[in-house]
Design a protein around this motif. Structure first.
Motif: not given
Ligand code: NAI
Length: 294
Positions: A97, A99, A102
């Protein structure tokens, strides 16, 4: 419990931890099913079992393919008979990450294999184990990162924590049957996750652009010589032996590295401190009495 002659269905068994578990099952006298998406890797590991004289069957299977999963189970039953032990071990690595960097394709890829793959295994195989009545066990490979945070690995940690919750609940739901359940939470073990994850990622889930930069971590300046990371890894064979021992003992949690105990204590303490400091309502306890710990 004697595992001799029982059938173990192990996913992701052509490499790393899965292969270590397969070898330990072979050593315990079980019939071993090497289920993996990579046929070539299956072909490479089968001779080891054959040379030992251990019953083995290679099955090419993508754990995200539900129809193929049922067909694989049928094939195993036809050749080896009833399945007793299911090891949901196949998994892939998520790009690191943070995150928010992502992609949805990253999410779909890792959740598909590492989480839905486990559910697909449970929903396909557990009814078969319960039906034949000879007893059995389900192990899913979570991770130490299902218990504690690995910075920059949000998708991975979320999935592994999810597997932990799944297995804790499965163990509770199976109480009173002759089928057990364990969550395997290894620390660092010799495996090939980075390489195999690249190899098995399907075209439709490839990212359009380059991978996001990894999280920049603040690291302390090492005092003295930095330890050799490779020397800290447990062998896959040892990890496999821990799993077989855990199955025999019926352990809910199967762990590998005592070094993480302190972090676990800190996390548990932090959660306990977060509960509001107020008197307990006795009716609440009565109403939720089914919420007992395993
Ligand atoms: P590995 O890469 O050596 O083995 C994974 C196997 O899963 C490979 O043979 C691969 O072909 C197979 N696989 C991937 N996608 C599949 C699919 N869709 N269907 C069927 N098979 C598939 O990796 P390793 O390190 O042995 O990891 C195994 C499991 O252990 C994973 O779930 C991983 O998250 C977990 N784990 C690994 C740790 C480690 O330090 N190696 C630590 C904690 C957990």
């Amino acid at each position: 419990d004697n595992l001799k002659g029982k059938v173990a269905f192990i996913t992701g068994a052509a490499s790393g931890i899965g292969l270590g578990i397969a070898k330990a099952c072979g050593r315990a006298g079980m019939k071993v099913v090497i289920a993996d998406i990579r046929q070539k890797a299956i072909d490479e590991v089968l001779p080891f079992f054959k040379e030992k004289g251990w019953p083995v069957l290679g099955v090419q299977l993508d754990v995200t393919d539900r129809e193929a999963y049922a067909k694989a189970a049928d094939e195993v039953e036809r050749i080896f008979g009833n399945i007793h032990v299911l090891i949901n071990n196949a998994g892939v690595e998520a790009p690191m990450g943070p995150v928010w960097n992502n992609t949805f394709k990253d999410c779909d890829f890792i959740f598909g294999v590492s989480f839905m793959g486990v559910l697909n295994g449970i929903i396909t195989i557990v009814p078969r184990i319960l039906k034949h009545g000879e007893g059995g066990h389900v192990v899913s490979t979570a991770s130490q990162s299902g218990l504690y945070v690995v910075p920059g690995a949000a998708l991975y940690c979320a999935i592994k924590a999810g597997i932990l919750g799944l297995m804790e609940t499965l163990a509770s739901d199976l109480r009173g049957t002759n089928v057990g359940a364990s969550a395997f939470c290894p620390g660092p073990v010799v495996g090939n996750l980075s390489a195999t994850s690249k190899e098995v990622r399907p075209d439709i889930l490839q990212n359009d652009g380059p991978a996001a930069p990894p999280l920049q971590r603040k690291t302390e300046a090492p005092s003295g010589e930095a330890p050799d990371f490779s020397k800290l890894l447990m062998s896959a064979e040892e990890a496999g032996e821990r799993v077989v021992r855990g199955i025999k003992r019926g352990d809910l949690y199967i762990l590998t590295h005592t070094e993480f105990k302190e972090s676990m204590q800190q996390k548990t303490d932090a959660i306990l401190r977060a509960y509001p400091d107020q008197p307990m309502n006795p009716d609440f306890r009565k109403a939720f009495s089914f919420l007992t710990y395993n």
